[in-house]
Design a protein around this motif. Structure first.
Motif, PDB file in Angstrom:
ATOM      1  N   TRP A 486    -113.098 -33.304  17.485  1.00 10.20           N
ATOM      2  CA  TRP A 486    -114.122 -34.240  16.992  1.00 10.20           C
ATOM      3  C   TRP A 486    -114.398 -35.384  17.975  1.00 10.20           C
ATOM      4  CZ3 TRP A 486    -111.128 -34.250  11.766  1.00 10.20           C
ATOM      5  CH2 TRP A 486    -111.638 -33.242  10.923  1.00 10.20           C
ATOM      6  N   GLU A 487    -113.648 -35.440  19.032  1.00  8.55           N
ATOM      7  CA  GLU A 487    -113.727 -36.587  19.955  1.00  8.55           C
ATOM      8  C   GLU A 487    -113.590 -37.882  19.169  1.00  8.55           C
ATOM      9  OE1 GLU A 487    -117.229 -36.121  22.341  1.00  8.55           O
ATOM     10  OE2 GLU A 487    -116.594 -34.162  23.079  1.00  8.55           O
ATOM     11  N   ALA A 488    -112.565 -37.892  18.359  1.00 11.26           N
ATOM     12  CA  ALA A 488    -112.342 -39.043  17.473  1.00 11.26           C
ATOM     13  C   ALA A 488    -112.074 -40.298  18.288  1.00 11.26           C
ATOM     14  CB  ALA A 488    -111.163 -38.756  16.551  1.00 11.26           C
ATOM     15  N   PRO A 489    -112.657 -41.417  17.886  1.00 12.04           N
ATOM     16  CA  PRO A 489    -112.385 -42.680  18.599  1.00 12.04           C
ATOM     17  C   PRO A 489    -110.925 -43.071  18.444  1.00 12.04           C
ATOM     18  CG  PRO A 489    -113.650 -43.080  16.578  1.00 12.04           C
ATOM     19  CD  PRO A 489    -113.576 -41.594  16.756  1.00 12.04           C
ATOM     20  N   MET A 490    -110.353 -43.610  19.497  1.00 13.62           N
ATOM     21  CA  MET A 490    -108.964 -44.064  19.479  1.00 13.62           C
ATOM     22  C   MET A 490    -108.897 -45.475  20.051  1.00 13.62           C
ATOM     23  SD  MET A 490    -107.275 -41.436  18.247  1.00 13.62           S
ATOM     24  CE  MET A 490    -105.517 -41.529  18.610  1.00 13.62           C
ATOM     25  N   PRO A 491    -107.989 -46.289  19.535  1.00 12.36           N
ATOM     26  CA  PRO A 491    -107.829 -47.625  20.139  1.00 12.36           C
ATOM     27  C   PRO A 491    -107.151 -47.501  21.512  1.00 12.36           C
ATOM     28  CG  PRO A 491    -106.189 -47.273  18.417  1.00 12.36           C
ATOM     29  CD  PRO A 491    -107.056 -46.041  18.430  1.00 12.36           C
ATOM     30  N   LEU A 492    -107.229 -48.574  22.265  1.00 11.21           N
ATOM     31  CA  LEU A 492    -106.637 -48.572  23.614  1.00 11.21           C
ATOM     32  C   LEU A 492    -105.416 -49.480  23.634  1.00 11.21           C
ATOM     33  CD1 LEU A 492    -109.976 -49.253  25.525  1.00 11.21           C
ATOM     34  CD2 LEU A 492    -108.943 -47.013  25.032  1.00 11.21           C
ATOM     35  N   PHE A 493    -104.431 -49.078  24.414  1.00 12.53           N
ATOM     36  CA  PHE A 493    -103.330 -50.016  24.684  1.00 12.53           C
ATOM     37  C   PHE A 493    -103.842 -51.060  25.646  1.00 12.53           C
ATOM     38  CE2 PHE A 493    -100.524 -46.379  23.440  1.00 12.53           C
ATOM     39  CZ  PHE A 493     -99.910 -47.019  22.381  1.00 12.53           C
ATOM     40  N   LYS A 494    -103.775 -52.310  25.279  1.00 13.77           N
ATOM     41  CA  LYS A 494    -104.263 -53.364  26.160  1.00 13.77           C
ATOM     42  C   LYS A 494    -103.461 -53.426  27.456  1.00 13.77           C
ATOM     43  CE  LYS A 494    -106.589 -56.524  23.044  1.00 13.77           C
ATOM     44  NZ  LYS A 494    -106.577 -57.838  22.355  1.00 13.77           N
ATOM     45  N   SER A 495    -102.179 -53.105  27.333  1.00 15.51           N
ATOM     46  CA  SER A 495    -101.298 -53.213  28.508  1.00 15.51           C
ATOM     47  C   SER A 495    -101.686 -52.225  29.600  1.00 15.51           C
ATOM     48  CB  SER A 495     -99.851 -52.973  28.090  1.00 15.51           C
ATOM     49  OG  SER A 495     -99.745 -51.701  27.449  1.00 15.51           O
ATOM     50  N   THR A 496    -102.180 -51.046  29.205  1.00 15.05           N
ATOM     51  CA  THR A 496    -102.474 -50.014  30.207  1.00 15.05           C
ATOM     52  C   THR A 496    -103.956 -49.679  30.292  1.00 15.05           C
ATOM     53  OG1 THR A 496    -102.254 -48.253  28.561  1.00 15.05           O
ATOM     54  CG2 THR A 496    -100.253 -48.926  29.717  1.00 15.05           C
ATOM     55  N   GLY A 497    -104.717 -50.060  29.265  1.00 14.16           N
ATOM     56  CA  GLY A 497    -106.133 -49.676  29.221  1.00 14.16           C
ATOM     57  C   GLY A 497    -106.315 -48.232  28.820  1.00 14.16           C
ATOM     58  N   LYS A 498    -105.228 -47.558  28.508  1.00 13.20           N
ATOM     59  CA  LYS A 498    -105.318 -46.151  28.121  1.00 13.20           C
ATOM     60  C   LYS A 498    -105.375 -45.997  26.610  1.00 13.20           C
ATOM     61  CE  LYS A 498    -103.052 -44.119  32.112  1.00 13.20           C
ATOM     62  NZ  LYS A 498    -101.829 -43.479  32.631  1.00 13.20           N
ATOM     63  N   PRO A 499    -106.054 -44.944  26.141  1.00 14.93           N
ATOM     64  CA  PRO A 499    -106.094 -44.750  24.695  1.00 14.93           C
ATOM     65  C   PRO A 499    -104.726 -44.419  24.125  1.00 14.93           C
ATOM     66  CG  PRO A 499    -107.199 -42.931  25.826  1.00 14.93           C
ATOM     67  CD  PRO A 499    -106.849 -43.941  26.873  1.00 14.93           C
ATOM     68  N   VAL A 500    -104.541 -44.761  22.897  1.00 14.01           N
ATOM     69  CA  VAL A 500    -103.355 -44.362  22.146  1.00 14.01           C
ATOM     70  C   VAL A 500    -103.261 -42.835  22.201  1.00 14.01           C
ATOM     71  CG1 VAL A 500    -102.620 -44.098  19.742  1.00 14.01           C
ATOM     72  CG2 VAL A 500    -103.291 -46.359  20.614  1.00 14.01           C
ATOM     73  N   PRO A 501    -102.082 -42.270  22.383  1.00 17.37           N
ATOM     74  CA  PRO A 501    -101.995 -40.804  22.463  1.00 17.37           C
ATOM     75  C   PRO A 501    -102.334 -40.147  21.130  1.00 17.37           C
ATOM     76  CG  PRO A 501     -99.801 -41.770  22.423  1.00 17.37           C
ATOM     77  CD  PRO A 501    -100.769 -42.908  22.540  1.00 17.37           C
ATOM     78  N   MET A 502    -102.756 -38.913  21.227  1.00 16.85           N
ATOM     79  CA  MET A 502    -102.948 -38.129  20.014  1.00 16.85           C
ATOM     80  C   MET A 502    -101.576 -37.866  19.379  1.00 16.85           C
ATOM     81  SD  MET A 502    -106.095 -37.526  19.379  1.00 16.85           S
ATOM     82  CE  MET A 502    -107.633 -37.898  20.213  1.00 16.85           C
ATOM     83  N   PRO A 503    -101.547 -37.570  18.074  1.00 16.28           N
ATOM     84  CA  PRO A 503    -100.246 -37.435  17.395  1.00 16.28           C
ATOM     85  C   PRO A 503     -99.354 -36.349  18.003  1.00 16.28           C
ATOM     86  CG  PRO A 503    -102.082 -36.774  15.979  1.00 16.28           C
ATOM     87  CD  PRO A 503    -102.669 -37.485  17.136  1.00 16.28           C
TER      88      PRO A 503
END
Lengths: 511, 511
Positions: A486-503
């Motif tokens: 679904w290309e679901a939106p994910m929040p980003l880790f501010k520390s790395t700028g990377k999205p939160v991993p999928m479960p």
């Protein structure tokens, strides 16, 4: 010549009969009504909360139709409403939190750890190319194109002002009465003009189209019910099938007393605020009964499918003032905003004379995106084109046979958002998946995965993740696959700028 | 058996054909548009004002239909709108001035000499027993009961908030889009959210139902046109006859530039305010054209009656800033609020393919209460029950034959009100009657009676009362009879507490 006329007569009479046979459809949605906010027991026994509320018309609807004990919405309003109209899971349409009244504003709270997900903050759009909206074909548009008279009354809140979805007319509704871009009314009181008050600041929550009742003691629930009945006059008289989306503002806050019912709850010993809430619930119940009565009086109840449901779990935050936080949906855990059952499991009743047998119960899980294919099937719309991928499945087979062993499928919830400024149980940055009796909850902040067995543990009290690592992995994989697909939106880790991993991509060390 | 089928086929096909044959009806009302605010000359020659305005779609409508050169409304908004919906003369329904947004408030200015008349300050009510309302059955209700899809878009202003007439749904409209209890919009600009502005005080003039266009450069005239086209989709698709009351807010103040047309008028040498006004007129003209185009594109223009008119004369007060006061409707005298021709004579065009011959002209006087019986006749509604005495006469015979010598009748205007704080020409406390070419104007303050011959003196410059005392007496008697019969509200002399005398009861010594 004889055969020609025979043919004409046959065609004409067939057309006439078919036109009559398509059922009317009423979807009666209550806002923020919890699974326990009714005298109809949806759990396997009668709880104290069932005894608190007096909802005779919900009982009547349950007697006349089918009770769904495992019916689901999303944790908050706009995602549910968009899922209903589009048939898409919230992770698919990307409206994962509530849409702000004015466009390009994010209802998410800021967070120290996580940055905003790229969710569709502006809500649903039937027009392509509108920034940060879910582009989809709403089913009322399809119904309208197939001859249904499509009526929206009450809360709309599908999209933000300044975008096409702000107007229910753009979502396929022929009539919009009282629907605006806000998620709640300013006031339920006619004495307050429902928020249209001279000398006060403009408030986007002021309710339109109800000026008739300004200065009277007409509660908003009653006002929009009276208006809804008026919208039904023409289609009933013209013998046209109609779809009524009766969307109550109640029982969303603000809590204003529905004075018709206050005293009885005070007399029963409830606190002022609890009595107020109970009076709002009973006001909604009266509205339900009034519409059912009207359809009966007009002789169309027999050909009307009636669905009753709520758009998310009952509000259980402390600020609401109704008892201890997160107890209002017991035995379910937590409430509105949560991916625990208290936030997503909702009361749902369906009456369909001649199809649904009275006083039946279905324990099969259904979810809000199922409404789209269900309603189109009921309306006998066989071919239609939509721009979106529809995720829901029709529950018509269940209506015909509640114990039918339907295909096993997984249901998904996804909240890459910070709804409340403080996290709560199951609230903020969660995903969840349910398959059969098993439910996996994913905590995005720390990658934690919880596993519950809903059959044995309705209240989600005992995390079985450590006991069933294979099941955790299987469910996490399925959830991850869905979210990726679904290309679901994910929040980003501010520390790395990377999205939160999928479960299913969480490093093993965390779990 | 053969005959049975023959019969069935015949009945069904007849029903189907009849259902198709009833014409659609569009009444396109402009607010405050003067008789000269158009490039269509309604006088017997082209005047400079006709050359100022560019209204190609009004010209097109005139080419395709009939121009009424002697069409009348009342001097201000609410009286006209109530007369249209009820078929009653304003002196009969008693809504003789504009209804305030909130109930039980009197829009009349206070006066040293005269006390308030007992007029129906709260506007029209379809429900009996509502204080200070005109109780009547509106024709959209009758149309709805006879299978018409009844649509209201734009300015409503039939009644005050807190009364049933505040909702167009109670007046027989199935759809209400943007209609509210105020007589003008807060702003025509999407940039202003049409008045729905956070951080500003609540304003009852803020326009509802157009949130989709908030923050855009969509002029209100355009916004409600786009919405109106949406309301037509379903009835056209379902082959149901519709009645569209397309009620433009323009060209009422506030004057906001319709930027699509500003520059051309500035280039033509108009002042900023005159260019603004002209741009608003042309915006309305585009709306008219867009609706005509849409009906043609959808293939229903051939079966649609299209009426274009204004609700009163053009605003001519000094504060409006458009040139010298009371010159804006020249050659007609005065403007909005006045019983002189500038206040009551309005542009009117009617297209009815197959009935009205193109490019025809009718000089026969018609008045706004004629719309009621006319529209019901066109809709083929032969029997109906109403609670009011209908004063209007159908002008269908004129549509069929513009030069038909219709029965002579007198038209009446009645303003027992103080609309403006200072009296103006024909403004405040006046009645008038027109029969044939003769018009009598009654000044309530001093009992003065003026007589004009409109054929010889369109501008009402020469009072012939002294020359024709018998005619004055005859007209005053007729006017007095009508007002008594209708129990028309009259102001009171503060000095005596007695009502102002009827025009035929004025002591001889005064005249």
């Amino acid at each position: 010549m004889k055969r020609l006329f025979l043919l004409i007569a046959l065609i004409l009479s067939t057309l006439a009969t078919e036109a009559q046979q398509r059922p009317n459809i009423v979807v009666f949605v209550v806002d923020d009504m919890g699974w326990m906010d009714t005298s109809v027991p949806f759990a396997n026994k009668v709880y104290p909360l069932n005894e608190r509320y007096h909802t005779p018309n919900m009982e009547r609807l349950a007697r006349e139709g089918m009770k769904f004990t495992n019916a689901y919405a999303t944790p908050v309003c706009s995602p549910t409403r968009v899922s209903m109209l589009t048939g898409m899971n919230a992770a698919n349409h990307g409206v994962t939190n509530w849409a702000m009244p004015f466009k390009n504003q994010n209802s998410d709270n800021p967070d120290a750890q996580l940055g905003f997900a790229a969710w569709n903050i502006n809500g649903l759009s039937p027009v392509a190319g509108i920034p940060r909206t879910a582009y989809a074909t709403p089913f009322p548009q399809i119904l309208k194109e197939h001859g249904y008279i499509t009526l929206h009354v009450g809360k709309a809140h599908w999209a933000s002002a300044g975008t096409p979805g702000a107007s229910p007319h753009n979502l396929g509704f022929m009539v919009n009465l009282a629907g605006h871009v806000a998620g709640r009314p300013y006031s339920y009181l006619g004495e307050d003009n429902y928020g249209n008050i001279q000398g006060k600041p403009y408030d986007v929550h002021a309710v339109p189209d109800v000026a008739e009742y300004f200065g009277t003691d007409t509660y908003l629930t009653e006002a929009i019910t009276l208006e809804a009945l008026k919208t039904l006059e023409a289609p009933i008289r013209n013998n046209q099938p109609f779809f009524l989306h009766m969307s109550q503002f109640a029982v969303h806050d603000p809590y204003n007393p529905d004075r018709r019912y206050m005293q009885k709850y005070l007399d029963a010993g409830l606190s002022q605020i609890d009595a107020m809430y109970a009076s709002m619930v009973e006001g909604v119940d009266k509205s339900l009964g009034d519409i059912m009565d009207y359809l009966e009086k007009k002789g169309v109840a027999g050909n009307t499918l009636f669905i009753f449901m709520s758009d998310n779990g009952g509000l259980s935050l402390a600020y609401a003032g109704r008892g201890k936080a997160h107890t209002q949906n017991l035995p379910l855990r937590a409430g509105k905003g949560s991916v625990y059952e208290g936030g997503i499991r909702v009361p749902m009743l369906v009456k369909w004379p001649g199809v649904v047998r009275p006083s039946t119960v279905s324990h099969f899980p259904v979810i809000i995106e199922d409404y789209f294919p269900t309603i189109l099937e009921i309306a006998q719309v066989e071919k239609y084109e939509v721009v979106q991928q529809v995720d829901g499945m029709s529950f018509v087979p269940l209506l015909k046979s509640p114990n039918k062993k339907a295909a096993e499928r997984a249901l998904v919830w996804h909240v890459p958002n910070k709804w409340t400024s403080d996290d709560g149980p199951g609230i903020n940055y969660k995903s969840a998946i349910r398959e059969g009796d098993w439910k996996l909850v994913y905590h995005m902040r720390d990658g934690k995965l919880e596993l519950y067995n809903l059959k044995a543990d309705l209240g989600e009290t005992t995390d079985l993740a450590a006991k069933h690592p294979k099941r955790v992995k299987a469910l996490a994989t399925k959830l991850g696959q869905r979210l990726r697909q679904w290309e679901a939106p994910m929040p980003l880790f501010k520390s790395t700028g990377k999205p939160v991993p999928m479960p299913d991509e969480v490093p093993q060390s965390i779990n």
